[in-house]
Design a protein around this motif. Structure first.
Motif, short mmCIF file in Angstrom:
data_model
loop_
_atom_site.label_atom_id
_atom_site.label_comp_id
_atom_site.label_asym_id
_atom_site.label_seq_id
_atom_site.Cartn_x
_atom_site.Cartn_y
_atom_site.Cartn_z
N GLU A 67 49.87 -14.95 -63.25
CA GLU A 67 50.13 -14.56 -61.86
C GLU A 67 48.89 -14.67 -60.98
OE1 GLU A 67 52.10 -10.80 -61.50
OE2 GLU A 67 53.49 -11.27 -63.11
N ASP A 68 47.71 -14.65 -61.60
CA ASP A 68 46.45 -14.66 -60.86
C ASP A 68 45.87 -16.07 -60.87
OD1 ASP A 68 44.03 -14.16 -59.67
OD2 ASP A 68 43.40 -12.62 -61.09
N VAL A 69 46.29 -16.87 -59.91
CA VAL A 69 45.89 -18.28 -59.84
C VAL A 69 45.15 -18.51 -58.53
CG1 VAL A 69 46.72 -20.66 -59.77
CG2 VAL A 69 47.88 -18.98 -61.23
N GLN A 70 43.97 -19.10 -58.64
CA GLN A 70 43.18 -19.39 -57.44
C GLN A 70 42.66 -20.82 -57.51
OE1 GLN A 70 40.04 -16.56 -56.85
NE2 GLN A 70 41.42 -14.80 -56.96
N GLY A 71 42.53 -21.42 -56.35
CA GLY A 71 41.97 -22.75 -56.25
C GLY A 71 41.03 -22.83 -55.06
N LEU A 72 39.97 -23.57 -55.24
CA LEU A 72 39.00 -23.77 -54.17
C LEU A 72 38.68 -25.25 -54.10
CD1 LEU A 72 36.86 -22.83 -52.07
CD2 LEU A 72 35.29 -22.53 -54.02
N VAL A 73 38.81 -25.82 -52.91
CA VAL A 73 38.38 -27.19 -52.66
C VAL A 73 37.19 -27.11 -51.71
CG1 VAL A 73 38.98 -29.45 -51.72
CG2 VAL A 73 40.71 -28.12 -52.96
N ILE A 74 36.05 -27.60 -52.16
CA ILE A 74 34.84 -27.55 -51.36
C ILE A 74 34.75 -28.83 -50.54
CG2 ILE A 74 32.33 -27.40 -51.40
CD1 ILE A 74 32.62 -25.86 -54.06
N ASP A 75 34.83 -28.68 -49.24
CA ASP A 75 34.84 -29.81 -48.33
C ASP A 75 33.57 -30.65 -48.48
OD1 ASP A 75 36.05 -31.34 -46.27
OD2 ASP A 75 34.65 -30.46 -44.83
N GLY A 76 33.77 -31.93 -48.71
CA GLY A 76 32.66 -32.86 -48.79
C GLY A 76 32.00 -32.97 -50.15
N ALA A 77 32.34 -32.10 -51.08
CA ALA A 77 31.70 -32.13 -52.40
C ALA A 77 32.33 -33.20 -53.28
CB ALA A 77 31.82 -30.77 -53.07
N ASP A 78 31.50 -33.75 -54.16
CA ASP A 78 31.99 -34.74 -55.12
C ASP A 78 32.23 -34.07 -56.47
OD1 ASP A 78 29.44 -34.37 -56.15
OD2 ASP A 78 28.80 -36.44 -55.89
N HIS A 79 32.41 -34.88 -57.52
CA HIS A 79 32.76 -34.36 -58.84
C HIS A 79 31.69 -33.43 -59.42
CE1 HIS A 79 34.95 -34.25 -62.58
NE2 HIS A 79 33.89 -34.63 -63.25
N ALA A 115 40.32 -34.41 -57.67
CA ALA A 115 40.86 -33.41 -56.74
C ALA A 115 42.38 -33.43 -56.71
CB ALA A 115 40.30 -33.64 -55.34
N MET A 116 42.97 -34.58 -56.96
CA MET A 116 44.44 -34.69 -56.92
C MET A 116 45.11 -33.85 -58.00
SD MET A 116 45.12 -38.44 -58.52
CE MET A 116 43.57 -39.21 -58.89
N TYR A 117 44.38 -33.43 -59.01
CA TYR A 117 44.96 -32.64 -60.10
C TYR A 117 44.90 -31.13 -59.84
CZ TYR A 117 44.57 -37.09 -62.51
OH TYR A 117 44.67 -38.40 -62.85
N SER A 118 44.13 -30.72 -58.89
CA SER A 118 43.94 -29.30 -58.64
C SER A 118 45.24 -28.57 -58.31
CB SER A 118 42.91 -29.10 -57.52
OG SER A 118 42.69 -27.72 -57.30
N GLN A 119 45.98 -29.07 -57.35
CA GLN A 119 47.23 -28.41 -56.95
C GLN A 119 48.27 -28.41 -58.08
OE1 GLN A 119 47.48 -26.67 -54.10
NE2 GLN A 119 49.44 -25.92 -54.81
N LEU A 138 41.33 -20.33 -62.42
CA LEU A 138 40.59 -20.77 -61.23
C LEU A 138 40.27 -22.24 -61.39
CD1 LEU A 138 38.83 -20.34 -58.64
CD2 LEU A 138 36.95 -19.79 -60.20
N THR A 139 40.54 -23.00 -60.37
CA THR A 139 40.11 -24.40 -60.33
C THR A 139 39.23 -24.59 -59.10
OG1 THR A 139 40.82 -26.71 -60.24
CG2 THR A 139 42.26 -25.13 -59.19
N ILE A 140 38.12 -25.28 -59.31
CA ILE A 140 37.21 -25.60 -58.21
C ILE A 140 36.99 -27.10 -58.23
CG2 ILE A 140 34.93 -25.26 -57.20
CD1 ILE A 140 34.74 -22.62 -58.75
N THR A 141 37.16 -27.71 -57.10
CA THR A 141 36.95 -29.16 -56.99
C THR A 141 36.36 -29.47 -55.62
OG1 THR A 141 38.01 -31.31 -57.28
CG2 THR A 141 39.27 -29.65 -56.11
N GLY A 142 35.75 -30.62 -55.53
CA GLY A 142 35.26 -31.09 -54.24
C GLY A 142 36.29 -32.00 -53.60
#
Length: 88
Positions: free
Chosen positions: A49-61, A36-40, A26-30
């Motif tokens: 096989e179980d990969v998830q990512g969340l980008v929180i709109d407007g959040a910083d580091h 954030a460029m490293y998340s994808q 799991l990766t979580i970034t704002g």
């Protein structure tokens, strides 16, 4: 100590290490996080096989932890806690 840590990062191939890790990831970034460029690429490199990512709109580091009116910390904790409950 801080300088040593950052200097050591160039000695590691993080994406190759992630490719060898077979477990859930799991990766979580704002969206305003300078990392954030490293998340994808990290999600694409993850070997499990179980990969998830969340980008929180407007959040910083640090998810605006010092600004309670815009903090995303509760969301980060909730998502992380649920992920642990689902995968451990």
């Amino acid at each position: 100590m801080k300088d040593t840590f950052f200097a050591s990062l160039s000695q590691h191939d993080i994406l190759a290490d992630l490719a060898r890790y077979p477990g859930p990831f799991l990766t979580i970034t704002g969206s305003q996080d300078y990392y954030a460029m490293y998340s994808q690429p990290m999600q694409e490199a993850a070997g499990g096989e179980d990969v998830q990512g969340l980008v929180i709109d407007g959040a910083d580091h640090i998810y605006h932890v010092f600004d309670p009116s815009s903090s995303s910390v509760a969301q980060v904790i909730a998502v992380t806690t649920q992920r642990f409950a689902d995968t451990l």
